[in-house]
Structure formats: structure tokens, C-alpha cells
Design an enzyme around this catalytic site. Structure first.
Site, short mmCIF file in Angstrom:
data_model
loop_
_atom_site.label_atom_id
_atom_site.label_comp_id
_atom_site.label_asym_id
_atom_site.label_seq_id
_atom_site.Cartn_x
_atom_site.Cartn_y
_atom_site.Cartn_z
N HIS A 12 0.77 -1.08 -0.18
CA HIS A 12 0.25 -0.01 0.45
C HIS A 12 0.76 1.53 0.14
O HIS A 12 1.84 1.20 0.62
CB HIS A 12 -0.77 -0.43 1.14
CG HIS A 12 -1.91 1.13 2.12
ND1 HIS A 12 -1.20 2.43 2.34
CD2 HIS A 12 -2.64 1.86 0.84
CE1 HIS A 12 -2.17 2.84 2.56
NE2 HIS A 12 -2.59 3.18 1.49
N LYS A 28 -3.73 -1.32 -13.31
CA LYS A 28 -4.73 -1.09 -12.64
C LYS A 28 -5.27 0.20 -12.63
O LYS A 28 -5.16 0.53 -12.34
CB LYS A 28 -4.90 -1.71 -10.84
CG LYS A 28 -6.14 -1.69 -10.44
CD LYS A 28 -6.20 -2.49 -8.97
CE LYS A 28 -6.96 -1.76 -8.50
NZ LYS A 28 -6.56 -0.37 -7.96
N ARG A 56 -9.21 -5.99 -3.53
CA ARG A 56 -7.53 -5.06 -2.75
C ARG A 56 -8.26 -5.07 -1.65
O ARG A 56 -9.03 -4.19 -1.60
CB ARG A 56 -6.89 -4.34 -3.97
CG ARG A 56 -6.04 -3.61 -2.92
CD ARG A 56 -5.38 -2.69 -4.56
NE ARG A 56 -4.44 -1.98 -3.99
CZ ARG A 56 -4.23 -0.77 -3.45
NH1 ARG A 56 -5.30 -0.03 -3.00
NH2 ARG A 56 -3.64 -0.15 -2.85
N SER A 82 -11.82 -2.28 -4.97
CA SER A 82 -10.38 -1.84 -3.62
C SER A 82 -11.78 -1.51 -2.01
O SER A 82 -12.78 -1.07 -2.51
CB SER A 82 -10.04 -0.59 -3.57
OG SER A 82 -8.68 -1.56 -4.88
N LYS A 106 -8.62 2.75 -14.04
CA LYS A 106 -9.96 2.80 -14.68
C LYS A 106 -9.90 2.54 -15.59
O LYS A 106 -9.04 3.17 -16.04
CB LYS A 106 -11.11 3.76 -14.02
CG LYS A 106 -11.49 3.97 -13.21
CD LYS A 106 -12.09 5.39 -11.67
CE LYS A 106 -12.29 4.98 -11.01
NZ LYS A 106 -11.30 5.15 -9.57
N HIS A 148 1.43 11.38 -1.90
CA HIS A 148 0.28 11.18 -1.33
C HIS A 148 -0.69 12.25 -1.26
O HIS A 148 -0.34 13.46 -0.38
CB HIS A 148 0.51 10.75 0.43
CG HIS A 148 -0.70 10.42 1.07
ND1 HIS A 148 -0.65 9.76 2.03
CD2 HIS A 148 -1.68 9.33 0.29
CE1 HIS A 148 -1.92 9.32 2.68
NE2 HIS A 148 -2.36 8.95 1.23
#
Length: 1095
Positions: free
Chosen positions: A334, A467, A606, A579, A469, A381
Site C-alpha cells: 500500500h 490496474k 484489494r 478496493s 479505470k 500522497h
């Protein structure tokens, strides 16, 4: 015969590495002194086993790098420090590009954050290239990190031999330091002297003096293995100084073998195999000749690969890799780029390299629009004050390291916040750096159609999946064609792409509250919900306006917003995945656990940490593994318990990052509830007992130590912070615990359970740990080598334990299980018990009589079985209700008959008077010949006949009605009697159930009292678990009894109702016969044609 497993952990070391080569070495570290930052002309070598890269230069101490701690060997590397660069260029020339080609950077670490970079300069570029290739061949040797304690002792001896001082000799004080944590300095040096080595603190010794045999003897001198000696004595019973072949066979079968194993697939140890083991480990030729094992040979065996705590073949690829992707657990990370906290943390490209090299197969990239003139996409982030790194640097690192430690597919989880222009760059960098490694199209035999499963890992080797959209196929096709023609507008429409944005300026806005960040992260991951919508104003989710080129690169990992399990079943699209934040995932797991497991059989999910984990702590992954979630992503930078479980689990199956889920979590025809306490269909529950006997080399300081043993698995199998040894003070070298066994009584699902050993200082600081899967655990006396918090191997620290594995047997079934397992042995034991009872004067008959008396007493308490008299016409005629009806009918018939008699008398008088009047005064001849008299008599005869017929008809009608009324009355009475019998039977059944419930309540209270008074149960949790287990068994037994009673009662009721039906049928037949009789009599009377008259 039990097969011998050859554990070949050595990867042949290329001769170029063992011969060695002279390199210059430089080291850029603030802690390093200026004298050590550049080392000229050091001879670098690798030992024959591939344990160490070691070097030594003139006038300097020797040094080593442990190759199991080397994560990567990279080409290039020039100093950033100008002073070091000046030293390097003076020796190697100022041509920096050429220097870079000759350089190698060796990365070593004991966690994923603190990386040590060792830089070497080779004589030429060819040598650099050759050494990089050869060193990579012998690193990431998963087997070498699981060698036995004896090999680890040899490895430590080798390290000591290479860590020489300037003269090339080994300092005695470094040897003494090995044993300093548990013994006095005086004792250590005395033992060194006894071993034939120099005993002065400042003395040195040559490699020729310091042999491994001397070091091994010194180890047993300083750390005598009294624990093994006690075991040896228990086997020999103290009668001889060796273990005989028969004793060794018995020891191997009774103690070192899992009794649950099939004896055909895993045969018992017998003479031939045990002789081979003795020959392998016994050094005394005389004892070897006599097939005997000395104490020294026994120690060697117990510390060998032959006696590993797990089946060593599990380290290799032993799982099928041809199942759909959704059938595997996938090692996942992650926010991979972060090396620290989630808020205000540092982003690092190196984290992608380290996680991939550690076996991770799913990494995350949070992509944002770049700033500045070049507008290069960045990874950071968002809105969390974290530093930024370039997306292309991350992609380069992934391309370099994706398939170094594993060839199985890597999944890139994009959290895409970029506009279309920058998404084009994302796609271009992926295309440029990955090339053929990138899976841009679905496999021909695995199209993206509903109802079709995902492809297996074996067909995706050395492939990178994105992965992200994806656009609707029809829209993507049109836009892709426009883009290829150069007609597609890449300018983003703000209304269409409100979610795309730039990462915040540090001073632009305050960081969001953790709750808002969590909600927004949920929205970004496709979680949705009210909280996510509320946070969206301050924290944008992933963009929905995708560039067609990037969209076209997405295939088997297409994220969608989760719309519910029913919707997923309806769509049945395996390549769709969702997810879930840990909190959302936990809610789904609690509410729809079976549905969640079934969802994960078909498509991937996930799980990621909730946003409030600002410190980068991790949740327990076991919870979601229990539900079959594939990508349980963790913060790799945190070496906490969850990460230890993760890395301990994924160490097996070749460390490839993919583990096949258990069979019942893959099969569509099986339902599995991860919260169930009951055994899973087709899976045998286990019992595991662990006795912690002693430790070795647990700390390099004289500290107190203790050991905790935990189990993680299903909620019902998880036991943590309960089993802990006593504290052994001031001995970090060889503490002896010798605790009573820690018993994990019932392990419902061994396939998912792991055992964890944790060794701690008295202060609570962890010294070492080890995760062992229960399904690969070996029973017996074993040495468990420990790992660091980050799961890196520690050479010497280990525990000596005794592990017992059994099939779980509920209370009360022990004898039954013993009889099934060993019928002859059980019969022999029963016979021996009877003989012992006879010796005490207790005859078997008296015992039998007592049992019979007890049984009779028990039967006396039971109510006698209900017996119902059959309901017949005779029994019904005795009923008061029927007799009352009969009396009424008799009265009615009597009244009718009296009425008829009265009418007959009246008619008789009238007719007599008329005849008397006609014959008055006439003679007999006149009367006989008188026509009037004859006519009158004929009229009277007809009148009388009609009257009698009418009377008879009225009486027949009344009798028929009486019969009908009697039938109705009898039927009503019969139903009443039958209903009473049914009610009586129901009441009896209700009493039986009430008695059973009372018995259950009493047993529950007795069980609680028994568990509370059980002195063997030390902790409250242990008592609660045992009480829960006993109550579950009791409930199961009572439910079975209730079921049996229900079946028995059902049969009794069915039998009674069948009897009733038969009785009604017989009654109807009898009544019909009676009616038929009356009808026949009536018809017979009618056909006779009688003429009646009164004379």
C-alpha cells in the site's frame, strides 16, 4: 520406507567470484570516518557456499557483506560528495561516464527503509558486468535463509574468519564476544583456552588455528546442551551412552512424526531409514558399525536439515500455478512510495525496488499532475504534505526489479489523479520502459467476456498488469482511433473531469483530518459512501476521464465501484475488481461473510489500510485472508506484526508472491463461513502443542528473556498474548525455559493457521520472531531459527522446542478415537486394565452387574412407553356419549311402536264393528255368499295391509336414521378419542424435550463449574475458549439427541395417525355393512308381496 529429502540449498558460486578480484571501494555515509570512505585495491571474494562477499586491503581490517541481506546489485554509481569523488577520480581517472560503467552498487539491508549502499570500482566495464550478473545469480536464495542450526554455526565461524584485523589474523576478542551475553568473561576465555586457542584478550589467531571443529567444540563447551542431554537420557533411560537402533526407531515414530499423516504416503520410520540417519550423523566408527547413536551424533541430527521445523520442500514451488488469478493470495503493498508516515512522510523510488525484490507482486502509484515547465507526472500522497518523486523514475525502478526475485506477474495499482495530457505521459513511460513486459492486450485464450475466469499466473509470467479505470469499450475504440489519427483533444473539460487535480502546495491548504482523508481515500479506491462524498470537496478521487491509450493498457484488473455482491453475481465479470478500506471490508465481512468469500472465488479484491493510520501502521491481514481476499495490501515500511505475518506467509512456494488458496475457498460448490467454529466440510481439525525448552544466542547482551507463542488463523483458531514462558534473567546466550506445553486444543482450519514465536527482552523489546505455517509444520523436537522484525534471517538465534500435532478429538471421544487409530493397541490396553482390576479383586462380572444396575436405575426413571388401545365399534359402544344416543333412539323407536300399536287397535275396533254390523242376524251360508261382506272384508284387508306397510316403512326409516345418527355419533366419538390420544402423545413428547433441555442446562452448569475448577487452564481466555468448546460440543450432542428424539417422535405420531386412519376405515366398512343389511331386509320384504289382515 520414509524417503530422505535432499535439501540442496547451495547455488554453485561461479569460479570468478571465489577466485576474487581487486576493486576500489567507496562508501558515502555521514557516520563513516573520512579514512574509511575510500578503500584502494581491496581483494573481493565470495565463499564457496555463497554466504558472504568479503574483502581485505593492505593495512585495513577485513569486512563482509552477508549475501542473504543483499537485495540488489546495480550497475553504476558515482560519489555525490566532492571530496570522495576527488579521491576516486585521482585513482581511477576523471572520465565519469567510463567510471560509471566500471562501477557497481551493492545494496544490503535488514529492513525495507534503511539501505546500505556499498560502491565498488572494477578494473574494467566487462568485469563489472560479469560480477553483477554472477552476484545476482547467488542472491535471493530462499533456501539458504532456511539452513539448519549447524550450518548457521558454520556460517558464523566463517564470518569470524573473514573479519580479520590489519595483519590478516582473527582477534580472539571477537570470538569471545559471541558468547559474552550469558557467561562471565573469565569462563569464556577459559573455554577458549581449553579448545586449544589463544586465551589472551588482545591475542590473535590464524585461520589455520581457528578450525570449525574447534569452534563447534567451543560452542558445546560454553553452551552445554543440557536440554538435549536430558532428552537423550529419557530415550536411553540412563542405561547406556548410546541410543540403540530400536530406541531410535521408536523415538522417530513416536516423537518426530506427525501421527495424522497417511502411512502409505508417509511411511513409518523403519530399520533401513534410521540406519541411514545414524550413518549420516554419527562420527564414532565403532558406534556406527554397531548401528548406535552417541550423544554427539544425536546433537548433530537434531541440529541438521533432516530435523527442520517445517517441510523444506514447501520453500520450493509446490503449489499449482495454473488456477485463475482470483484463486491466489497476492503479496501486495500500500502506498508503496512512502518510506515513513502517511502524512508528512518521505516518498522514495527505492521503496519500489525493495518491495519488489522482497517478493511483493502488487505495488501502488498515486499519480498527480506535475509542476514546473516540464510538467512531469509525479507520485505522492495527495494533500498529506509528503515529498514528491517522478513517475518515470518509479517506472524505471519497477522495470529494473519486477522480475529479479520472482517471474510471476506484477500488478501496478494506479490511483490516477492526472489530466489527460499527463495520462498520455503515464502511458508512454509504461510503454517505453516496460516494452514487451507490459500486458497491453488480453491473452487470446482468455478474452474479457462475462462468465470467463481470469488467466492463471503461469500464463502471465514476466508480465506487468495495470490496474486503472477503463473507458467503456465502444467509447475507448472511437477515442483511440481519433487519438491515433491525431484528432483527439487532450484538453480536459473541467465539468467532465472535476476529479483530476494537482497535488496541493505545502502552504495552499491545511492537511485534511484523518477521518476526511480516510473517507476520501475510500472514494479514490472506489469505495464511495456518504463520508466519501462529504470529503470529496477537499480530497479528490481518481479521475474518471481516462486517456484512451492508457485505458487500452488495462485488461485483467479493471477497478469498479462496488455495488454489492448480488450485482457482482448478476454481472459475473471476473476482470472487474474493487478496493475496500479495511473498515469497509470488515463491515462487508461481518454482514455477508459467505458472500464475500464467494465473491473472491470469482474476482479479485484489494484491501488497504484506513486513512487514520497516519503512522503507517498495519491492520491484521489474516482477517481478510480468511475471506479469500487476494490483494491484502500493507505498509511495507512498518516492520510490525501484520508485516511479519505477511512476509512469513509469502516466504513459501518459492517466495514467488503467489499462494494458492485452500480448496474450499476456490470451489463454487462449497460455502465457507470464516467466522464458523465448526469443522469445515472435508477438513480435519487439528490440535497443536508447543513446549518451549530453551533458547540459543537470543541476544548479544546479558538480559532477561521470555518467549511468547501465538497462533493466527480463523477467529476461533486465533490465540495471542496468552502463552508466555517465564522470564530467565541475565542470560541472552542459552536460557532454559522448560515450560509446560502450550496447547492449542482445537484448530478448525490448519490450512490457514500460522504459529508465531516471539522472543522478547524483559523490557518488552522484541529480539526475534518466526512465523511457521501450521500445514507445513513438522512434529517433534526441533530448532526454530529466528528472524528480525522485518523477517530477515538471523544466523545464530534459535529456540529448541517440542511440537506435538494430533487430530482434534472432542471430549468424551478419546477412547473411540484410540480404538479407531490402533484397534489392537486399544484392545490390549483394555485387556491389561481388566487384568489389573482382577488383581485388585474386582471381577469383570461385578463391574458388569454394577453397569446393569445403573442402567436399570436409569430406565426406572424413564416413563414407560405409551400404549394406546385400538378404537373399535365395541369400545365406542361403551362410551357414555354413544350410550346416551342409544337410549334416545330406543325411546324414539318405542314411542313410534306404541303409536303404531294404538293405530292398529283403533283400526281393528273399527273394522270389527263394521263386520259385526254386516253379519248380525245372518247364517254362515248367508255370510259366505254375501257379496257386500266379501267386499267389506277385501277393503279392510287392503286398509290393514297398507297400514302395516306404512308402519314398517316408518320404522325402517327411523332405524335407518338411527343407524346414520349412530354412525355420526361414533365417528365424532372416534375423532375425540383419537384427538385425545394424539394430545397425550404430544404432551409426552413435550415432556421429553423439556427433560432434555433441563438435562442440557444442568450439563452446561456442570461444564462451567468443571472448567472453572480445572487447574490445567491457566488464563481466563484459555478457560473461556475451553468452556466455549465444551458448550459447543454439548450443544452439538444435544441437538443430535433432539434430532433423534424428533425423528422418534415423528415416527410414533405417524404410526398413531396411521392406526387412526385404519380404524376410521374399518369403522366405515362396519357401518356400511350394517346399512347394507337393513337395505337387503327392506328389499326382501318389498319383493315378498304379502297381504296382511287381522283375523
Amino acid at each position: 520406507m520414509t524417503k530422505k529429502y535432499e535439501f540442496d540449498w547451495i547455488i554453485p558460486v561461479p569460479p570468478e567470484l571465489t577466485t576474487g578480484c581487486v576493486f576500489d571501494r567507496w562508501f558515502e555515509n555521514e557516520k563513516e570516518t573520512k579514512e574509511n570512505d575510500f578503500e584502494r585495491d581491496a581483494l573481493f571474494k565470495v565463499d564457496e557456499y555463497g554466504f558472504f562477499l568479503y574483502w581485505k586491503s593492505e593495512g585495513r581490517d577485513g569486512d563482509v557483506i552477508e549475501l542473504c541481506q543483499v537485495s540488489d546489485i546495480r550497475a553504476g554509481g558515482t560519489p555525490k560528495d566532492p571530496k570522495i569523488l576527488d579521491k576516486v577520480t585521482k585513482k581511477n581517472g576523471t572520465n565519469i561516464p567510463e567510471l560509471d560503467k566500471r562501477s557497481l552498487t551493492i545494496c544490503s539491508n535488514t529492513d525495507y527503509i534503511n539501505i546500505t549502499y556499498h560502491h565498488v570500482i572494477c578494473p574494467d566495464a566487462a568485469t563489472a558486468k560479469s560480477w553483477q550478473k554472477n552476484l545476482r545469480l547467488i542472491t535471493h536464495n530462499n533456501r539458504a535463509t532456511n539452513v539448519c542450526p549447524r550450518v548457521n554455526l558454520m556460517k558464523h565461524w566463517m564470518r569470524l574468519s573473514y573479519c580479520v584485523e590489519k595483519s590478516g589474523k582473527i582477534p580472539v576478542k571477537t570470538l569471545a564476544k559471541t558468547f559474552a551475553s550469558g557467561k562471565t568473561e573469565k569462563l569464556v576465555y577459559t573455554c577458549i583456552k581449553d579448545a586449544g586457542l589463544p586465551d589472551d584478550k588482545n591475542a590473535t589467531m590464524t585461520k589455520e588455528q581457528f578450525t570449525f571443529d574447534k569452534f563447534y567444540a567451543l560452542y558445546h563447551k560454553v553452551c552445554p546442551r543440557n536440554d538435549i542431554e536430558e532428552l537423550f537420557t529419557s530415550i536411553t533411560k540412563g542405561k547406556q551412552d548410546f541410543i540403540s537402533l530400536e530406541q531410535f526407531i521408536q523415538f522417530m515414530n513416536d516423537k518426530q512424526r506427525d501421527p495424522r499423516m497417511n502411512e502409505i504416503l508417509y511411511p513409518l520410520y523403519e530399520e533401513k531409514r534410521c540406519t541411514e540417519i545414524i550413518n549420516d550423523y554419527e562420527l564414532d566408527e565403532e558406534k556406527k558399525k554397531n548401528v548406535q547413536m552417541s550423544l554427539d551424533g544425536f546433537k548433530r541430527y537434531l541440529m541438521s536439515d533432516e530435523n527442520a521445523p517445517v517441510f523444506l520442500d514447501r520453500l520450493d514451488f509446490y503449489m499449482e500455478m495454473d488456477q485463475p488469478l482470483a484463486h491466489y493470495y497476492i503479496n501486495s503493498s500500500h502506498n508503496t512510495y512512502l518510506s515513513g508516515r502517511q502524512i508528512g512522510g518521505k516518498s522514495s523510488v527505492e521503496m519500489y525496488r525493495q518491495t519488489l525484490l522482497a517478493g511483493c507482486r502488487c505495488v501502488e502509484l498515486d499519480c498527480w499532475n506535475g509542476k514546473g515547465e516540464d510538467e512531469e507526472p509525479i507520485v505522492t500522497h495527495g494533500h498529506a504534505y509528503c515529498t514528491e518523486i517522478l513517475f518515470k523514475d518509479c517506472i524505471q525502478a519497477i522495470a529494473d526489479c519486477a522480475f529479479v526475485s520472482s517471474e510471476y506477474p506484477v500488478i501496478l495499482s494506479f490511483e490516477n489523479h492526472c489530466n489527460r495530457a499527463q495520462q498520455y505521459k503515464l502511458a508512454k513511460y509504461c510503454d517505453d520502459f516496460f516494452g514487451d513486459l507490459l500486458l497491453k492486450e488480453p491473452l487470446p485464450d482468455h478474452p474479457l467476456d462475462p462468465g470467463l475466469p481470469l488467466p492463471p499466473p503461469c500464463k502471465l509470467k514476466r508480465k506487468i498488469l495495470i490496474k486503472n479505470k477503463r473507458m467503456k469499450p465502444e467509447v475507448e475504440k472511437v477515442e483511440l482511433e481519433l487519438w491515433l489519427k491525431g484528432e483527439l483533444k487532450t484538453d480536459d473539460d473541467p465539468e467532465e473531469d472535476a476529479s483530476a487535480g494537482k497535488p496541493p502546495e505545502a502552504a495552499a491548504a491545511p492537511a485534511p483530518a484523518p477521518e476526511a482523508a480516510a473517507a476520501a481515500e475510500g472514494a479514490a479506491e472506489g469505495g464511495g459512501g456518504a463520508e466519501a462524498e462529504a470529503a470529496a470537496a477537499n480530497y479528490s478521487g481518481s479521475t474518471t476521464n481516462v486517456h484512451p491509450w492508457l485505458s487500452s493498457m488495462v485488461n485483467y484488473a479493471q477497478p469498479i465501484k462496488f455495488q454489492g455482491f448480488d450485482k457482482a453475481i448478476e454481472k459475473n465479470i471476473a476482470h472487474n475488481m474493487s478496493s475496500f478500506a479495511e473498515s469497509a471490508g470488515m463491515n462487508y465481512l461481518k454482514q455477508s461473510s459467505i458472500d464475500f468469500v464467494n465473491y473472491n472465488k470469482r474476482q479479485m479484491s484489494r484491501i488497504y489500510p484506513k486513512g487514520t493510520r497516519a503512522d503507517s501502521s498495519n491492520y491484521m491481514p489474516q482477517v481478510f485472508w480468511n475471506a479469500g481476499c487476494q490483494m491484502v495490501s500493507l505498509n511495507f515500511q512498518s516492520s510490525d506484526l501484520p508485516m511479519q505475518l505477511n512476509q512469513g506467509k509469502f516466504e513459501y512456494n518459492g517466495g514467488c508472491g503467489y499462494l494458492l488458496k485452500p480448496d474450499f475457498m476456490r470451489r463454487a460448490d462449497k460455502d465457507f463461513d470464516p467466522f464458523a467454529d465448526a469443522p469445515v466440510d472435508g477438513v480435519i481439525a487439528a490440535q497443536c502443542s508447543v513446549k518451549v525448552i530453551a533458547g540459543q544466542f537470543l541476544s548479544d547482551k546479558k538480559v532477561g528473556t521470555y518467549v511468547e507463542v501465538d497462533m493466527f488463523g480463523l477467529p476461533s483458531d486465533t490465540v495471542k498474548k496468552e502463552f508466555r514462558t517465564r522470564l530467565v534473567a541475565n542470560n541472552g546466550l542459552n536460557p532454559v525455559y522448560n515450560e509446560d506445553p502450550f496447547v492449542f486444543r482445537k484448530v478448525v482450519l490448519p490450512d490457514l493457521a500460522v504459529l508465531r514465536f516471539g522472543v522478547y527482552e524483559e523490557s518488552g523489546k522484541i529480539l526475534g520472531q518466526r512465523i511457521l505455517p501450521l500445514d507445513g509444520l513438522q512434529a517433534g523436537y526441533r530448532h526454530v531459527s529466528l528472524r528480525t522484525e522485518a523477517n530477515f534471517p538471523m544466523s545464530l538465534p534459535m529456540l529448541f522446542v517440542n511440537i506435538e500435532l494430533k487430530i482434534y478429538v472432542p471430549d468424551g471421544f478419546e477412547d473411540f478415537m484410540a480404538m479407531l487409530s490402533d484397534p489392537r493397541g486399544f484392545a490390549g490396553a483394555a485387556k491389561q486394565q481388566n487384568e489389573q482390576m482382577k488383581a485388585l479383586g474386582i471381577e469383570e462380572q461385578s463391574g458388569g452387574a454394577a453397569r446393569d444396575a445403573g442402567k436399570a436405575k436409569e430406565e426406572e426413571k424413564k416413563e414407560p412407553p405409551l400404549v394406546f388401545e385400538p378404537v373399535t365399534l365395541e369400545s365406542l359402544r361403551q362410551e357414555k356419549g354413544f350410550q346416551k344416543v342409544g337410549k334416545k333412539q330406543i325411546k324414539e323407536l318405542d314411542t313410534l311402536r306404541k303409536k303404531h300399536a294404538k293405530e292398529r287397535t283403533s283400526v281393528q275396533k273399527t273394522q270389527n264393528a263394521a263386520i259385526d254390523k254386516l253379519i248380525k242376524g245372518k247364517s254362515k251360508d248367508d255370510i259366505r255368499n254375501d257379496a257386500n261382506i266379501k267386499n267389506s272384508i277385501n277393503d279392510q284387508t287392503k286398509q290393514w295391509t297398507d297400514m302395516i306397510a306404512r308402519h314398517r316403512k316408518e320404522e325402517w326409516d327411523m332405524l335407518r336414521q338411527h343407524v346414520q345418527d349412530s354412525q355420526d355419533a361414533m365417528k365424532a366419538l372416534m375423532l375425540t378419542v383419537q384427538a385425545a390420544q394424539i394430545k397425550q402423545l404430544e404432551d409426552r413428547h413435550a415432556r421429553d424435550i423439556k427433560d432434555l433441555n433441563a438435562k442440557q442446562a444442568k450439563m452446561s452448569a456442570d461444564t462451567a463449574k468443571e472448567v472453572q475448577n480445572d487447574k490445567t487452564l491457566k488464563t481466563k481466555n484459555e478457560k473461556d475458549r475451553r468452556l466455549r468448546e465444551k458448550r459447543q460440543n454439548n450443544v452439538k450432542r444435544f441437538m443430535e439427541e433432539k434430532k433423534q428424539i424428533g425423528v422418534k417422535q415423528g415416527r410414533a405420531m405417524e404410526k398413531l395417525k396411521l392406526a387412526h386412519s385404519k380404524q376410521i376405515e374399518e369403522f366405515s366398512t362396519d357401518v356400511q355393512k350394517l346399512m347394507d343389511m337393513y337395505k337387503i331386509e327392506e328389499e326382501a320384504y318389498k319383493t315378498q308381496g304379502k297381504t296382511e289382515f287381522y283375523a
